[in-house]
Design an enzyme around this catalytic site. Structure first.
Site, PDB file in Angstrom:
ATOM      1  N   SER A   1       0.799  -1.244   0.000  1.00 11.53           N
ATOM      2  CA  SER A   1       0.000   0.000   0.000  1.00 11.53           C
ATOM      3  C   SER A   1       0.821   1.279   0.000  1.00 11.53           C
ATOM      4  O   SER A   1       0.256   2.365  -0.189  1.00 11.53           O
ATOM      5  CB  SER A   1      -0.942   0.029   1.193  1.00 11.53           C
ATOM      6  OG  SER A   1      -2.057  -0.739   0.902  1.00 11.53           O
TER       7      SER A   1
ATOM      8  N   LYS B   1       0.337   3.403  -2.971  1.00  5.25           N
ATOM      9  CA  LYS B   1      -0.836   4.278  -3.136  1.00  5.25           C
ATOM     10  C   LYS B   1      -0.432   5.757  -3.143  1.00  5.25           C
ATOM     11  O   LYS B   1      -1.123   6.597  -3.711  1.00  5.25           O
ATOM     12  CB  LYS B   1      -1.867   3.977  -2.037  1.00  5.25           C
ATOM     13  CG  LYS B   1      -2.454   2.561  -2.176  1.00  5.25           C
ATOM     14  CD  LYS B   1      -3.289   2.133  -0.977  1.00  5.25           C
ATOM     15  CE  LYS B   1      -3.782   0.694  -1.158  1.00  5.25           C
ATOM     16  NZ  LYS B   1      -4.450   0.142   0.031  1.00  5.25           N
TER      17      LYS B   1
ATOM     18  N   TYR C   1      -3.897  -2.542 -10.103  1.00  9.06           N
ATOM     19  CA  TYR C   1      -3.753  -2.384  -8.650  1.00  9.06           C
ATOM     20  C   TYR C   1      -2.802  -3.438  -8.059  1.00  9.06           C
ATOM     21  O   TYR C   1      -1.922  -3.121  -7.250  1.00  9.06           O
ATOM     22  CB  TYR C   1      -5.145  -2.451  -8.002  1.00  9.06           C
ATOM     23  CG  TYR C   1      -5.107  -2.485  -6.501  1.00  9.06           C
ATOM     24  CD1 TYR C   1      -4.775  -1.344  -5.768  1.00  9.06           C
ATOM     25  CD2 TYR C   1      -5.363  -3.661  -5.798  1.00  9.06           C
ATOM     26  CE1 TYR C   1      -4.710  -1.382  -4.384  1.00  9.06           C
ATOM     27  CE2 TYR C   1      -5.299  -3.702  -4.423  1.00  9.06           C
ATOM     28  CZ  TYR C   1      -4.974  -2.565  -3.717  1.00  9.06           C
ATOM     29  OH  TYR C   1      -4.892  -2.592  -2.351  1.00  9.06           O
TER      30      TYR C   1
ATOM     31  N   TYR D   1      -4.168   2.855   7.863  1.00 11.57           N
ATOM     32  CA  TYR D   1      -5.385   2.073   8.124  1.00 11.57           C
ATOM     33  C   TYR D   1      -6.159   2.707   9.295  1.00 11.57           C
ATOM     34  O   TYR D   1      -6.126   3.926   9.449  1.00 11.57           O
ATOM     35  CB  TYR D   1      -5.053   0.600   8.397  1.00 11.57           C
ATOM     36  CG  TYR D   1      -4.019   0.042   7.451  1.00 11.57           C
ATOM     37  CD1 TYR D   1      -4.222   0.078   6.077  1.00 11.57           C
ATOM     38  CD2 TYR D   1      -2.832  -0.507   7.922  1.00 11.57           C
ATOM     39  CE1 TYR D   1      -3.278  -0.436   5.200  1.00 11.57           C
ATOM     40  CE2 TYR D   1      -1.884  -1.023   7.049  1.00 11.57           C
ATOM     41  CZ  TYR D   1      -2.116  -0.975   5.698  1.00 11.57           C
ATOM     42  OH  TYR D   1      -1.185  -1.465   4.834  1.00 11.57           O
TER      43      TYR D   1
ATOM     44  N   VAL E   1       1.174  -3.682   3.820  1.00 15.23           N
ATOM     45  CA  VAL E   1       1.187  -4.978   4.513  1.00 15.23           C
ATOM     46  C   VAL E   1       2.450  -5.806   4.222  1.00 15.23           C
ATOM     47  O   VAL E   1       2.630  -6.872   4.795  1.00 15.23           O
ATOM     48  CB  VAL E   1      -0.083  -5.822   4.239  1.00 15.23           C
ATOM     49  CG1 VAL E   1      -1.319  -5.177   4.819  1.00 15.23           C
ATOM     50  CG2 VAL E   1      -0.246  -6.117   2.756  1.00 15.23           C
TER      51      VAL E   1
HETATM   52  N1  GLU Z   1      -2.248  -5.501  -1.930  1.00 19.17           N
HETATM   53  C1  GLU Z   1      -2.781  -5.373  -0.588  1.00 19.17           C
HETATM   54  C2  GLU Z   1      -4.263  -5.595  -0.589  1.00 19.17           C
HETATM   55  O1  GLU Z   1      -4.924  -5.112  -1.446  1.00 19.17           O
HETATM   56  C3  GLU Z   1      -2.429  -4.018  -0.093  1.00 19.17           C
HETATM   57  C4  GLU Z   1      -2.871  -3.829   1.295  1.00 19.17           C
HETATM   58  C5  GLU Z   1      -1.970  -2.954   2.067  1.00 19.17           C
HETATM   59  O2  GLU Z   1      -0.758  -2.952   1.937  1.00 19.17           O
HETATM   60  O3  GLU Z   1      -2.551  -2.206   2.861  1.00 19.17           O
HETATM   61  O4  GLU Z   1      -4.805  -6.243   0.252  1.00 19.17           O
END
Ligand code: GLU
Length: 306
Positions: free
Chosen positions: A64, A67, A189, A242, A260
């Protein structure tokens, strides 16, 4: 300030804690195989001073943290129109929550939860078409000065098991909030999440976030305006970790974006960018020792936005 001794001290304090808590992300099989007992940290100041410690040169799946970079590309091109489909409020829910998305008619709360990043990926596909993945790689190459690549095994592993992300994308599609087809959007994604980078590369790549949008290396090149950069930093502080954003603000007080894979990027505006990595996560999906290392950094240096 000389940062290398600070990072060495933090590394010495963190190393005895390796393996003592947290678990690697297991819902993506390729991430479940990563050894948990690793820790790296790197920083780069606005004027180009660098320091690093531990496994700082080891590439990992940035997940993430990507992003940040796709949001940057979307903000560059779309300006205010981006916010028609994506909100700017903390979610207060897990990063992959379906309930909130249904209640809010397919408009994600913010660009850093999964649904929001999937919506950003959709916008990038509409803008760049089939080249969108290449554009992300080109941005990362330009920001780091290194050839950055996708870990195709991680991307395939997530595509094979990303049931929740399929559900989120299908939900948005059903509300007419995605323009491209679900498979294409998720392929984009999953690849951005599978970018493989080290702490040293991430600290360099995020450099424009502490420099009011100015490219970390190229003089006179602006990636974002000062105002746009301030906005990304605000979103990082309120939504970047998060539903632990409050705890991060309380303990660290810096704009942060976690993934993650165990990576976290933090920004000290006008001073430096930091990247930490340790794969074992706490219950909120944030790197347990990465968070601890950032807290130690702020305590030792007094560098925080508060
Ligand atoms: N590729 C992970 C998912 O979509 C990213 C989640 C993350 O790193 O927060 O679950």
């Amino acid at each position: 300030m000389k940062f290398q001794p600070v990072l060495d001290e933090i590394d010495a304090e963190i190393r005895p804690l390796l393996g003592a808590g947290g678990t690697v992300a297991s819902y993506i099989p390729a991430l479940a195989r990563v050894p948990a007992a690793q820790f790296g940290m790197a920083l780069r100041t606005c004027d180009g001073q660098e320091a690093h410690a531990g496994d700082a040169n080891k590439p990992f799946s940035i997940q993430s943290v990507s992003k940040l970079f796709t949001l940057t590309l979307a903000m560059q091109r779309l300006g205010e129109a981006l916010w028609e489909r994506i909100g700017r409020e903390p979610s207060g829910n897990p990063f992959n929550s379906l309930v909130q998305l249904e209640n809010e008619q397919g408009k994600p709360r913010n660009p850093f939860i999964n649904a929001g990043a999937i919506a950003v990926a959709d916008r990038l596909l509409s803008l760049f078409g089939r080249e969108a993945k290449t554009d992300v790689l080109e941005l990362m190459n330009s920001l780091t000065g290194d050839p950055i690549s996708f870990d195709v095994e991680v991307a395939a592993s997530e595509a094979a098991t990303g049931y929740r992300n399929y559900a989120l994308a299908n939900f948005m599609k059903s509300f007419g909030k995605l323009d491209n087809d679900v498979e294409t959007v998720l392929d984009m994604y999953f690849h951005q999440c599978a970018l493989s980078m080290s702490c040293v590369q991430l600290a360099r790549a995020a450099g424009y976030l502490c420099r009011d949008g100015v490219h970390p290396w190229a003089p006179g090149v602006n990636l974002l305006t000062e105002r746009q950069t301030r906005r990304i930093n605000s979103l990082m502080l309120t939504c970047g970790t998060y539903d632990a954003a409050g705890e991060f603000a309380f303990r660290i007080g810096l704009p942060c974006k976690s993934g993650v894979g165990g990576g976290i990027v933090a920004v000290v505006p006008d001073q430096l960018t930091l990247a930490v990595w340790s794969p074992a996560l706490d219950a909120t999906g944030n790197s347990l020792l990465g968070m601890k290392a950032l807290e130690l950094f702020v305590t030792k240096t007094g560098l925080s936005v508060f």
